[in-house]
Scaffold this motif. Structure first.
Motif, PDB file in Angstrom:
ATOM      1  N   ARG A  39      -0.755 141.131  24.015  1.00 30.00           N
ATOM      2  CA  ARG A  39       0.283 141.365  25.046  1.00 30.00           C
ATOM      3  C   ARG A  39       0.611 142.847  25.177  1.00 30.00           C
ATOM      4  O   ARG A  39      -0.236 143.693  24.956  1.00 30.00           O
ATOM      5  CB  ARG A  39       1.563 140.555  24.744  1.00 30.00           C
TER       6      ARG A  39
ATOM      7  N   ASN B  78      -5.503 139.645  29.966  1.00 30.10           N
ATOM      8  CA  ASN B  78      -4.704 138.809  30.875  1.00 30.10           C
ATOM      9  C   ASN B  78      -3.210 139.087  30.749  1.00 30.10           C
ATOM     10  O   ASN B  78      -2.410 138.189  30.503  1.00 30.10           O
ATOM     11  CB  ASN B  78      -5.000 137.315  30.634  1.00 30.10           C
TER      12      ASN B  78
ATOM     13  N   THR C 206      -5.357 128.623  32.731  1.00 29.23           N
ATOM     14  CA  THR C 206      -4.661 129.039  31.523  1.00 29.23           C
ATOM     15  C   THR C 206      -3.703 130.184  31.815  1.00 29.23           C
ATOM     16  O   THR C 206      -3.616 130.662  32.949  1.00 29.23           O
ATOM     17  CB  THR C 206      -5.681 129.446  30.433  1.00 29.23           C
TER      18      THR C 206
ATOM     19  N   LYS D 251      -5.159 126.376  25.503  1.00 25.69           N
ATOM     20  CA  LYS D 251      -6.293 126.138  26.384  1.00 25.69           C
ATOM     21  C   LYS D 251      -7.529 126.809  25.808  1.00 25.69           C
ATOM     22  O   LYS D 251      -7.413 127.956  25.368  1.00 25.69           O
ATOM     23  CB  LYS D 251      -5.995 126.692  27.778  1.00 25.69           C
TER      24      LYS D 251
ATOM     25  N   HIS E 176       3.454 133.486  22.281  1.00 28.33           N
ATOM     26  CA  HIS E 176       4.440 133.270  23.346  1.00 28.33           C
ATOM     27  C   HIS E 176       5.788 133.155  22.660  1.00 28.33           C
ATOM     28  O   HIS E 176       5.876 132.564  21.572  1.00 28.33           O
ATOM     29  CB  HIS E 176       4.166 131.960  24.087  1.00 28.33           C
TER      30      HIS E 176
HETATM   31  O1  DOR Z   1      -4.109 128.881  24.980  1.00 32.62           O
HETATM   32  C1  DOR Z   1      -4.417 129.912  25.561  1.00 32.62           C
HETATM   33  N1  DOR Z   1      -3.570 130.942  25.649  1.00 32.62           N
HETATM   34  N2  DOR Z   1      -5.621 129.993  26.128  1.00 32.62           N
HETATM   35  C2  DOR Z   1      -5.958 131.038  26.906  1.00 32.62           C
HETATM   36  O2  DOR Z   1      -7.061 131.030  27.414  1.00 32.62           O
HETATM   37  C3  DOR Z   1      -4.997 132.117  27.172  1.00 32.62           C
HETATM   38  C4  DOR Z   1      -4.008 132.202  26.113  1.00 32.62           C
HETATM   39  C5  DOR Z   1      -2.817 133.072  26.441  1.00 32.62           C
HETATM   40  O3  DOR Z   1      -3.019 134.182  26.956  1.00 32.62           O
HETATM   41  O4  DOR Z   1      -1.697 132.677  26.150  1.00 32.62           O
END
Ligand code: DOR
Ligand code: ZN
Length: 348
Positions: free
Chosen positions: A19, A44, A113, A226, A258
């Motif tokens: 992050r 991402n 995701t 995911k 998260h």
């Molecule tokens: O569970 C997941 N979390 N799979 C992903 O592909 C992305 C990731 C995330 O960035 O939280």
């Protein structure tokens, strides 16, 4: 006789989310404490790392937190429908990124995701980029899950193998590919057997849990990620490839922090499992359970590192038998298996 310790080269995390901002400050030390020589940093972010400028700036923000550590943040490009092949190649040649990450989104702009909504909607439209990547040997790191709404959630990976991956491999036989966070036994068979420069990363959590873990004792968001964990036969098949020492498979934690508030909300629980604080111990425990500790070193610290421009470390790390209690939380982030005891400890 069972070994009481294992000494292997320092390892490399081939798939990591750290992050940005405060969250990065909170979670990055967990990976540094695990003695990784570096990691493939996922792009991402809320504002995806989709240009050379953004990748450079993100790398600077990471480096500013390293505080003398030798950790190498290996940047990746978030592939969109818009970037042109020239910029993809230039970023690689200038050493800004070492690989390109493919997320896909459907026509409604829904990705499969976290942070994938800006991903590729028109895969065929990206073929000129893949052609340039093939020519320059730029690795494609693929989140292979079909994003069409009508596909069964538990089949997304294998459907994507047929719809997306096979046509790419056929069209670009010289393109190096990494199949990210592989979960499906059929996909594992494919990666192990296909005649192509292809490898796969496997997370610690997908080696340890099957889909029951998301529902046992009531819906359990801490085990939701995911690709979603699959049925037991798939977990066992993937694990067999990994712990039998197949060199096409390597460690990539996909540790994805998260805040608890977004993990525990009833509607729209975020996908992601945070394993960074004890990743090495989780993998070690897995190999030990399968009586396969001799294959731990290659999986964590050797397999296909050259693909990312990394060398096998000349420094070692030692993991010893002993009880480690997994922390419940790091900052506001729940840790995978928080509170549980692991029978291995990274000691130096
Ligand atoms: O569970 C997941 N979390 N799979 C992903 O592909 C992305 C990731 C995330 O960035 O939280
Ligand atoms: Zn990921």
């Amino acid at each position: 006789m069972k070994e009481n310790s294992v000494t292997i080269p320092r390892w490399f995390d081939r798939h990591l989310h750290i992050r940005d901002g405060e969250m990065m400050k909170t979670v990055l030390p967990s990976t540094l404490n695990q003695r990784a020589t570096g990691a493939i940093i996922m792009p991402n972010l809320a504002d995806p790392i989709s240009t050379i400028e953004k990748a450079k700036a993100y790398r600077d923000r990471i480096t500013a937190l390293l505080d003398g550590s030798d950790f190498v943040p290996c940047m990746t490009l978030y592939l969109t429908d818009h970037i042109d092949p020239e910029e993809v190649v230039r970023g690689f040649e200038e050493g800004v990124w070492r690989a390109v990450k493919l997320y896909m989104a459907n026509q409604k702009g829904h990705g499969g995701t976290t942070g994938s909504a800006h991903g590729v909607k028109n895969l065929l439209g990206r073929y000129p980029v893949f052609e340039a990547m093939e020519k320059h040997k730029i690795p494609l790191l693929g989140h292979f899950e079909a994003v069409e709404e009508d596909v069964d959630e538990f089949d997304r990976e294998i459907v994507s193998v047929d719809r997306d991956l096979k046509p790419i491999l056929k069209s670009f036989p010289g393109l190096p590919v990494v199949f990210e966070h592989l979960t499906d036994g059929r996909a594992a068979d494919f990666v192990a057997e296909v005649d192509h420069d292809i490898h796969a990363t496997v997370t610690a959590h997908h080696l340890m849990i099957n889909r029951n873990a998301m529902f046992w004792g009531g819906m359990n968001p801490s085990n939701y990620c995911k690709p979603v964990p699959k049925r037991e036969t798939h977990r066992a098949k993937v694990r067999q490839y990994v712990t039998s020492g197949n060199r096409r498979f390597g460690a990539g934690t996909d540790s994805a922090p998260h805040d608890e508030s977004v993990k525990s909300r009833c509607y729209g629980c975020a996908a992601g499992i945070f394993t960074s604080p004890t990743a090495v111990e989780l993998y070690t425990m897995t190999f030990d359970e399968d009586n396969a500790l001799e294959h731990l070193g290659p999986f964590l610290s050797e397999n296909f590192l050259a693909l990312y421009g990394m060398e096998v470390s000349s420094e070692t790390m030692m993991i010893e038998r002993g009880t480690l209690v997994v922390p419940q939380k790091v900052g506001g982030v729940q840790v995978f298996k928080g509170g549980a005891e692991i029978p291995w400890k990274l000691v130096g």
